[in-house]
Design a protein around this motif. Sequence first.
Motif, mmCIF file in Angstrom:
data_model
loop_
_atom_site.group_PDB
_atom_site.id
_atom_site.type_symbol
_atom_site.label_atom_id
_atom_site.label_comp_id
_atom_site.label_asym_id
_atom_site.label_seq_id
_atom_site.Cartn_x
_atom_site.Cartn_y
_atom_site.Cartn_z
ATOM 1 N N GLY A 214 -13.518 -60.795 8.578
ATOM 2 C CA GLY A 214 -14.578 -61.777 8.418
ATOM 3 C C GLY A 214 -15.931 -61.107 8.329
ATOM 4 N N ARG A 215 -16.894 -61.788 7.719
ATOM 5 C CA ARG A 215 -18.203 -61.162 7.455
ATOM 6 C C ARG A 215 -18.945 -60.814 8.741
ATOM 7 N N ASP A 216 -18.706 -61.546 9.820
ATOM 8 C CA ASP A 216 -19.434 -61.275 11.057
ATOM 9 C C ASP A 216 -18.735 -60.260 11.947
ATOM 10 N N HIS A 217 -17.518 -59.891 11.617
ATOM 11 C CA HIS A 217 -16.768 -58.983 12.478
ATOM 12 C C HIS A 217 -17.076 -57.527 12.151
ATOM 13 N N ASN A 218 -17.082 -57.200 10.877
ATOM 14 C CA ASN A 218 -17.335 -55.820 10.434
ATOM 15 C C ASN A 218 -17.984 -55.901 9.065
ATOM 16 N N ARG A 219 -19.289 -55.767 9.025
ATOM 17 C CA ARG A 219 -20.034 -55.982 7.783
ATOM 18 C C ARG A 219 -19.595 -55.017 6.689
ATOM 19 N N HIS B 179 -14.745 -57.767 -0.318
ATOM 20 C CA HIS B 179 -15.002 -59.016 -1.042
ATOM 21 C C HIS B 179 -16.038 -58.889 -2.143
ATOM 22 N N ARG B 180 -16.331 -57.681 -2.600
ATOM 23 C CA ARG B 180 -17.282 -57.555 -3.712
ATOM 24 C C ARG B 180 -16.712 -58.234 -4.956
ATOM 25 N N ASN B 181 -17.600 -58.603 -5.854
ATOM 26 C CA ASN B 181 -17.247 -59.181 -7.150
ATOM 27 C C ASN B 181 -16.621 -60.571 -7.062
ATOM 28 N N LYS B 182 -16.736 -61.234 -5.911
ATOM 29 C CA LYS B 182 -16.172 -62.565 -5.760
ATOM 30 C C LYS B 182 -17.288 -63.608 -5.634
ATOM 31 N N GLU B 183 -16.931 -64.862 -5.847
ATOM 32 C CA GLU B 183 -17.822 -65.986 -5.591
ATOM 33 C C GLU B 183 -17.303 -66.729 -4.366
#
Length: 403
Positions: free
Chosen positions: A58-63, A70-74
């Motif tokens: 998740g974005r808040d667990h390990n930036r 998750h690059r290149n995704k919407e």
Amino acid sequence: MNHAATPRKGPLSRFTILDASRVRAGPTAIRTFADLGARVIKLEIPPGAPGGDDMIGGRDHNRADYENLHRNKESLTLNMKEPEGLAILHELVKSADVFIENYRPDVKYRLGIGPDQLRQINPRLVYASISGFGQDGPYANWPGFDSIAQGMGGLMSVTGKPEDGPMRVGIPIADLCSGHFCAQAIMAALLEREVSGEGQWVQTSLLESQIAMLDFQAAQWLIDHKVPKSTGNEHPLTVPTGVFQTRDGYINLAAIGNNMFKRLCVALEIPVLIDQPGFGSDPERVRNRERVNAAVGTAFRQRSTAEWTEILLKAGVPCGPIYTVDRMFEDPQVKHLGIARTLQHPELGDIEVVGLPMNFSRYPRQDGPLKAAPAQGDQTGQILGELGYSAERIAELRSRCVV
């Protein structure tokens, strides 16, 4: 639904993927498609809705992990438990090529988003599932985690030193491999669709993927009925291989087979070992592993890693230094390959991520710069607008945590 406003280049740019997976295995599978130009819409639980993701990945667990994965995704925030949210998903499915999920097997049916349900809307849809232990069977509803699959899949029993007991691999290899196997299955289904005109349901699991990765170790049991054991850094079937101490550090060696062993002995200036009783073949050297390694190890301690690397490579013996991650990225060959890719992040500035280890002659890596991983719901308004939703309707759905 129209494709992204600014289509990305890439061999898979004609495909649209709906990504309802989380943590690592599913996102790993779909990152391949995103890096190759496909439009990937990441479906996330809206802020304020129950069931948010606080797990690893998740974005808040390990930036750093999140940005790399998750690059290149919407990002579209969508509560599929709400009828209006489910209706939005159905609209997206009509023009999507792939839908992927990695819920426990029964969850998708409770949500009304199972393979038969979504493929009734779009028969061309390729529906992909990753589970911990399979879609059915006695362990189907066990929670699937990488370390558990490593243990149950046999990998930990052949990893590490025998005296240390079972050892987990230093990367989430069951997650990663199930993601890569799933990506292969999706691509195969998309190719088959060009002939049949229909999509299908493709599946893999952490357990199956981990067992498949055992490869020759599994074959030792299936064919020869030998239970493979852990051998530390050494190869179980050929000696000498693995890590040896040098005058200033360590070197990795892969002297496989008789010819390679002879070249090694000459390069190490210990040709007497070639005719040593018990050293004449790989099976003999395996039986005399400690004697062989002791003799070779004594020679290696006489010079530095750099010196031995140069000497052995000239002699045609595979070897190399052992890097920490920082030193690995400074290696001239790694820099030449360009596996570390730079992208511009709106908050972090220029950051580097691990690029896709594939090269296409008509789609050079420098074409189509990487996009930073999206903030939660970054593209919600854009995507719903493409479906015909007004700004007022989108705001109303947001207020009720539908999106």
